[in-house]
Write a protein that holds these residues in place. Structure first.
Motif, PDB file in Angstrom:
ATOM      1  N   LYS A 186       0.827  -1.204   0.000  1.00 26.05           N
ATOM      2  CA  LYS A 186       0.000   0.000   0.000  1.00 26.05           C
ATOM      3  C   LYS A 186       0.862   1.254   0.000  1.00 26.05           C
ATOM      4  CE  LYS A 186      -4.090   2.085   2.047  1.00 26.05           C
ATOM      5  NZ  LYS A 186      -5.187   1.921   3.053  1.00 26.05           N
ATOM      6  N   GLU A 187       1.931   1.225   0.773  1.00 24.38           N
ATOM      7  CA  GLU A 187       2.842   2.366   0.785  1.00 24.38           C
ATOM      8  C   GLU A 187       3.462   2.581  -0.596  1.00 24.38           C
ATOM      9  OE1 GLU A 187       6.502   3.936   3.562  1.00 24.38           O
ATOM     10  OE2 GLU A 187       6.561   1.844   2.908  1.00 24.38           O
ATOM     11  N   CYS A 259       1.599 -10.504 -11.535  1.00 20.27           N
ATOM     12  CA  CYS A 259       0.523 -10.267 -12.491  1.00 20.27           C
ATOM     13  C   CYS A 259       0.737  -8.883 -13.084  1.00 20.27           C
ATOM     14  CB  CYS A 259      -0.858 -10.360 -11.831  1.00 20.27           C
ATOM     15  SG  CYS A 259      -1.181  -9.087 -10.585  1.00 20.27           S
ATOM     16  N   ARG A 260       0.040  -8.625 -14.175  1.00 15.79           N
ATOM     17  CA  ARG A 260       0.002  -7.284 -14.760  1.00 15.79           C
ATOM     18  C   ARG A 260      -1.372  -6.691 -14.436  1.00 15.79           C
ATOM     19  NH1 ARG A 260       2.241  -4.612 -19.552  1.00 15.79           N
ATOM     20  NH2 ARG A 260       3.223  -6.525 -20.305  1.00 15.79           N
ATOM     21  N   VAL A 261      -1.377  -5.425 -14.012  1.00 16.45           N
ATOM     22  CA  VAL A 261      -2.634  -4.726 -13.718  1.00 16.45           C
ATOM     23  C   VAL A 261      -2.722  -3.533 -14.643  1.00 16.45           C
ATOM     24  CG1 VAL A 261      -4.100  -3.784 -11.911  1.00 16.45           C
ATOM     25  CG2 VAL A 261      -2.261  -5.344 -11.318  1.00 16.45           C
ATOM     26  N   PHE A 269       3.601  -4.230 -13.123  1.00 11.75           N
ATOM     27  CA  PHE A 269       3.830  -5.592 -12.694  1.00 11.75           C
ATOM     28  C   PHE A 269       3.950  -5.575 -11.179  1.00 11.75           C
ATOM     29  CE2 PHE A 269       5.829  -5.890 -17.010  1.00 11.75           C
ATOM     30  CZ  PHE A 269       4.898  -6.781 -17.534  1.00 11.75           C
ATOM     31  N   ILE A 270       3.259  -6.490 -10.516  1.00  9.32           N
ATOM     32  CA  ILE A 270       3.214  -6.499  -9.062  1.00  9.32           C
ATOM     33  C   ILE A 270       2.929  -7.920  -8.603  1.00  9.32           C
ATOM     34  CG2 ILE A 270       0.733  -5.967  -8.985  1.00  9.32           C
ATOM     35  CD1 ILE A 270       1.371  -4.045  -6.619  1.00  9.32           C
ATOM     36  N   LYS A 271       3.331  -8.269  -7.382  1.00 13.30           N
ATOM     37  CA  LYS A 271       3.006  -9.591  -6.861  1.00 13.30           C
ATOM     38  C   LYS A 271       1.504  -9.685  -6.624  1.00 13.30           C
ATOM     39  CE  LYS A 271       7.345 -11.054  -4.778  1.00 13.30           C
ATOM     40  NZ  LYS A 271       7.999 -11.612  -3.572  1.00 13.30           N
ATOM     41  N   LEU A 275      -1.081  -7.609  -4.199  1.00 13.94           N
ATOM     42  CA  LEU A 275      -2.094  -6.748  -4.839  1.00 13.94           C
ATOM     43  C   LEU A 275      -3.472  -7.015  -4.253  1.00 13.94           C
ATOM     44  CD1 LEU A 275      -3.018  -4.809  -7.175  1.00 13.94           C
ATOM     45  CD2 LEU A 275      -3.399  -6.914  -8.502  1.00 13.94           C
ATOM     46  N   MET A 276      -3.791  -8.287  -4.046  1.00 13.38           N
ATOM     47  CA  MET A 276      -5.142  -8.625  -3.596  1.00 13.38           C
ATOM     48  C   MET A 276      -5.396  -8.175  -2.158  1.00 13.38           C
ATOM     49  SD  MET A 276      -6.084  -9.595  -6.415  1.00 13.38           S
ATOM     50  CE  MET A 276      -7.812  -9.733  -5.923  1.00 13.38           C
TER      51      MET A 276
END
Length: 282
Positions: A186-187, A259-261, A269-271, A275-276
């Protein structure tokens, strides 16, 4: 047919001028850029690539001025070649991201002529004087990494973003390799949002938005798209894709976790697991 050497793959540079005193140095099959900014007295090289030992000679063919070297951030594709130079200007966060370079292959960085080069730490508001050309240093909040700096050239109306902003995608997963450096998703997203807001607020000061990957000059509209991407992650309607569609990222050992968001023309790209934790949580 003889296969190219690693030096030829990682150190096959091309260069062209953005204006009469600004070079883009492109390598890695067109995917990465370094920049060389000439003033009347000195020239500033932004980033040093992978450490092939071949960059300095190439740059010295482009300019006969004294070369100042600075890093946009302390990752191996941007700073592993620092040892070709006696002194490099870096972020104070460089020590946090240093494990990403320490032990990095494919080159032995201890063989570079100045393996123990001097680090000079830059701070918000510092100015690099080149003679008739002033480059202003802005500190980026930790998002892509812990050591990013922005470089603003108001005279030539150029903003150099490093890897904190680029066309199409930005890497927002932990890639410092520092087990003692905390990573709060989040940060990082909030910092990424604030960094883009700052770039947007300064848009009257530049015409050229210059990342280190995926494009040379990119449209200012990407900034708003990335701002909205973060907002829509929290709204819970940004598009999540498990297929990365990026051959270099797919080679990363962390790729199965990523994943790509997407939202509009922006993506990160983020884990996915991290992300969830924040997706849909306004």
């Amino acid at each position: 047919m003889q296969q190219p050497s690693l030096e030829e793959i990682f150190g096959s540079y091309m260069a062209w001028k953005l204006d009469d005193t600004t070079w883009c140095i492109n390598f890695m099959n067109g995917t990465q850029n370094l920049y060389l900014l000439e003033g009347e007295e000195k020239a500033l090289l932004l980033d040093t690539g992978y450490g092939t030992g071949t960059l300095r000679e190439f740059v010295e063919r482009l300019t006969n001025k004294e070369i100042i070297v600075a890093n946009t951030h302390f990752h191996p594709d941007h700073s592993a070649g620092n040892g070709e130079f006696e002194k490099v200007l870096v972020s104070k966060g460089a020590e946090i991201d240093a494990p990403s370079i320490n032990g990095f292959g494919p080159f032995d960085l201890n063989k570079l002529p100045y393996a123990d080069y001097e680090k000079v730490y830059l701070s918000e508001g510092d100015k690099i004087e080149l003679g008739g050309r002033t480059i202003e240093v802005l500190e980026a909040l930790p998002a892509h990494c812990n050591s990013s700096l922005f470089f603003l050239d108001r005279g030539h109306r150029m903003f150099f973003t490093g890897d904190e902003l680029e066309a199409a995608q930005v890497l927002l997963y932990d890639n410092s390799n520092n087990q003692n450096a905390p990573y709060d998703v989040k940060e990082r997203l909030n910092n990424f949002y604030k960094n883009n807001k700052r770039i947007q607020e300064l848009s009257g000061e530049y015409d050229y938005l210059l990342p280190n990957h995926n494009g040379v000059v990119i449209a200012k509209s990407y900034v708003q798209d990335f701002i909205e991407l973060v907002e829509h992650i929290y709204y819970g309607d940004a598009v999540i894709e498990d297929k990365l569609n990026h051959k270099f990222i797919e080679m990363d050992p962390k790729a199965p976790e990523l994943c790509r968001v997407r939202y509009k023309n922006a993506s990160i790209f983020i884990k996915k697991m991290l992300l969830m934790e924040v997706y849909g949580n306004r």
